[in-house]
Design a protein around this motif. Structure first.
Motif, PDB file in Angstrom:
ATOM      1  N   GLY A  95      41.665  40.595  55.086  1.00 36.12           N
ATOM      2  CA  GLY A  95      42.298  41.404  56.123  1.00 36.12           C
ATOM      3  C   GLY A  95      43.057  42.609  55.578  1.00 36.12           C
ATOM      4  O   GLY A  95      43.659  43.363  56.350  1.00 36.12           O
ATOM      5  N   ASN A 124      26.540  49.948  51.949  1.00 41.62           N
ATOM      6  CA  ASN A 124      27.828  49.266  51.717  1.00 41.62           C
ATOM      7  C   ASN A 124      28.206  48.435  52.956  1.00 41.62           C
ATOM      8  O   ASN A 124      28.943  48.886  53.836  1.00 41.62           O
ATOM      9  CB  ASN A 124      28.899  50.324  51.407  1.00 41.62           C
ATOM     10  CG  ASN A 124      30.199  49.700  50.945  1.00 41.62           C
ATOM     11  OD1 ASN A 124      30.449  48.526  51.173  1.00 41.62           O
ATOM     12  ND2 ASN A 124      31.041  50.505  50.298  1.00 41.62           N
ATOM     13  N   LYS A 133      34.093  47.771  62.969  1.00 40.70           N
ATOM     14  CA  LYS A 133      35.085  46.945  63.676  1.00 40.70           C
ATOM     15  C   LYS A 133      36.269  47.795  64.129  1.00 40.70           C
ATOM     16  O   LYS A 133      36.905  47.513  65.142  1.00 40.70           O
ATOM     17  CB  LYS A 133      35.542  45.815  62.752  1.00 40.70           C
ATOM     18  CG  LYS A 133      36.394  44.771  63.428  1.00 40.70           C
ATOM     19  CD  LYS A 133      36.682  43.594  62.529  1.00 40.70           C
ATOM     20  CE  LYS A 133      37.662  42.656  63.222  1.00 40.70           C
ATOM     21  NZ  LYS A 133      38.031  41.525  62.379  1.00 40.70           N
TER      22      LYS A 133
END
Ligand code: COA
Length: 164
Positions: A95, A124, A133
């Protein structure tokens, strides 16, 4: 009790980067990218007023915690760009990339940025996963842009996200 202490998950703090972090940034960058940047290059970037960034460090268990990740960005005339981002290979998918990007997006907006751009190798997967995201979308392509140490070439995707 001791078990709980030894097995607890590491905690991290995200703080603005400073010139004192240049050697650590260069070391981590060299670990994660084929083409390293020297600490002089980081010093030179950070001496520019419109360049800023954040570092992730473990909060407990170290007298002087090592750099676990960092991000550098630049903002000029409403447009911001990610210069580089790297998280230690020992901490995949913890995270930290997400948190570093959130910090830099907030600061880019505070500095007047209305959109944020970046370039990423189309192979990548980790970086593409992170950027998608976060809501980045592809706005361009630069074929054969990156050259790997073995001479092979790959495409750079240019991605953009609104900061408003
Ligand atoms: C890209 C990078 C910064 C991601 O950092 P990270 O701390 O591992 O990412 P996070 O843990 O914050 O992951 C956030 C999201 O990104 C995506 N992601 C991260 N790693 C991924 C992987 N290996 N494969 C697919 N998606 C991935 C996921 O959507 C993830 O969310 P989820 O775990 O809830 O599914 C890190 O892999 C890195 O430093 N890579 C080497 C340097 C680099 O390539 N920099 C980018 C250059 S453009």
């Amino acid at each position: 009790m001791l078990d709980a202490y030894l097995n607890r998950k590491p905690e991290f703090e995200i703080l603005p980067i400073s010139a004192q972090d240049c050697v650590s940034m260069s070391a981590l960058h060299g670990e994660r990218f084929a083409k390293g940047w020297g600490d002089g290059e980081f010093h030179s970037l950070l001496s520019q007023k419109n360049v800023f960034g954040y570092a992730a460090r473990q909060t407990k268990g170290f007298f002087k915690p090592p750099l676990s990740g960092f991000v550098l960005a630049r903002e000029a005339a409403g447009e911001a760009e990610i210069l580089t981002i790297a998280v230690s290979s020992k901490l995949p998918r913890s995270g930290l990339g997400w948190r570093l990007m959130q910090a830099v997006m907030r600061e880019a907006g505070t500095r007047g940025g209305t959109s944020l751009f970046l370039e990423v190798d189309d192979g990548n997967q980790a970086a593409l996963g992170l950027y998608r995201k976060l809501g980045f979308e592809k706005v361009g392509e630069r074929p054969s842009y990156y050259v790997a140490p073995d001479g092979s070439r790959s495409t750079a995707l240019v991605m953009r996200r609104d900061l408003r």
